[in-house]
Design an enzyme around this catalytic site. Structure first.
Site, PDB file in Angstrom:
ATOM      1  N   ASP A 289     -22.627  -1.567  -2.720  1.00  0.00           N
ATOM      2  CA  ASP A 289     -23.187  -2.189  -3.911  1.00  0.00           C
ATOM      3  C   ASP A 289     -22.342  -3.384  -4.360  1.00  0.00           C
ATOM      4  O   ASP A 289     -21.318  -3.716  -3.759  1.00  0.00           O
ATOM      5  CB  ASP A 289     -23.411  -1.167  -5.027  1.00  0.00           C
TER       6      ASP A 289
ATOM      7  N   LYS B 130     -27.124  -3.997  -7.030  1.00  0.00           N
ATOM      8  CA  LYS B 130     -28.040  -4.165  -8.148  1.00  0.00           C
ATOM      9  C   LYS B 130     -27.245  -4.768  -9.297  1.00  0.00           C
ATOM     10  O   LYS B 130     -26.278  -4.172  -9.763  1.00  0.00           O
ATOM     11  CB  LYS B 130     -28.662  -2.831  -8.572  1.00  0.00           C
TER      12      LYS B 130
ATOM     13  N   MET C  25     -21.486  -1.778 -18.249  1.00  0.00           N
ATOM     14  CA  MET C  25     -22.600  -2.730 -18.135  1.00  0.00           C
ATOM     15  C   MET C  25     -23.120  -3.152 -19.504  1.00  0.00           C
ATOM     16  O   MET C  25     -24.322  -3.188 -19.751  1.00  0.00           O
ATOM     17  CB  MET C  25     -23.735  -2.118 -17.299  1.00  0.00           C
TER      18      MET C  25
END
Length: 264
Positions: free
Chosen positions: A46, A68, A182
């Protein structure tokens, strides 16, 4: 079988290992993660896996990016899971490598459920989650006896207009520090929501970007000014944000100008 395989188990063809790569510093990998890197045929990694971690993979391994990132074109989760299944059924040793821990905001649980449904054997290798390891690398303890008896790990990918169902007042009442993953893009919404819910505007906030890597930077500020201060400092994702008394401990633990990673 060599001594490492004898100790950690064989990475069998046709299986998938869901492995946590930690917050970024390859020194924070587990021995089992290194074993997987040096054994895998295909590595599906990732966006938060550092180049230094990937450099530990055996040269013959095929590397496939499946990152992502919020607000950017990204592979769909269903497609990633189907790719893992396809590679395993082709007889490969498949390493699904994720930043932090695969089961902490890493969608590893979704992938595991998909592998179960497809009858593909898999193994989970925990990693140091960035919300804890990243703060430690910056000299910020997640808990101390004098500040908190609990900590809340929370994703920052949330709306703050009520549509997400988050009861910010309930979180504020706990008094427990929030560690947000995030959350950079939503910080200008999250901070006012917490203040409106009763959290003091001068509550300490720590923002750690690129935690545990050579590019690590840390900002200690307050809830009321966190967004403006982060913009002024040029901070961008990926970042870990800690809100609460623990954020104010950095100055006491790390002297001015001292990189927390240099602490004994």
């Amino acid at each position: 079988m060599n001594a490492i395989t004898d100790r950690f188990g064989a990475f069998e063809p046709g299986t998938v290992w869901l492995v946590g790569a930690g917050p970024g510093d390859p020194g924070l990998l587990t021995l089992l993660a290194v074993h997987a890197l040096q054994t895998a045929d295909v590595i599906v990694y990732d966006a938060l896996v550092s180049d230094d971690v990937l450099a530990l993979a055996r040269p013959e391994a095929i590397r496939e990016f499946a990152g992502k990132r919020g607000g950017k074109p990204s592979p769909k989760q269903r497609d990633i899971t189907e790719r893992l299944i396809e590679l395993a059924r082709a007889g490969h040793r498949v390493l699904r490598l994720k930043g932090g821990d695969p089961f902490v905001f890493g969608r590893g649980g979704e992938e595991a459920l998909g592998l179960v449904a497809a009858h593909v054997p898999f193994k989970v290798v925990p990693g140091i989650t960035a919300g804890l390891g990243g703060l430690a690398a910056a000299g910020i303890p997640a808990t101390t006896r004098d500040t908190n008896q609990a900590v809340i790990l929370m994703t920052g990918h949330c709306a703050t207009d009520g549509s997400d169902g988050i009861d910010w007042a309930a979180y504020a009442r706990t008094g427990a520090p929030l560690i947000l993953y995030m959350a950079m893009s939503n910080l200008p919404k999250i901070a006012p929501a917490l203040i409106a819910a009763g959290t003091a505007p001068d509550t300490p906030v720590a923002i750690v970007v690129r935690a545990s890597t050579e590019a690590q930077r840390t900002l200690v500020t307050t809830l009321a000014t966190a967004h403006d201060d982060a913009i002024a400092a040029g901070f961008e994702a990926p970042a870990i944000i800690a809100i609460g008394a623990i954020a104010g401990l950095k100055a006491a633990l790390v002297g001015a100008g001292l990189d927390a990673r240099a602490l004994p």
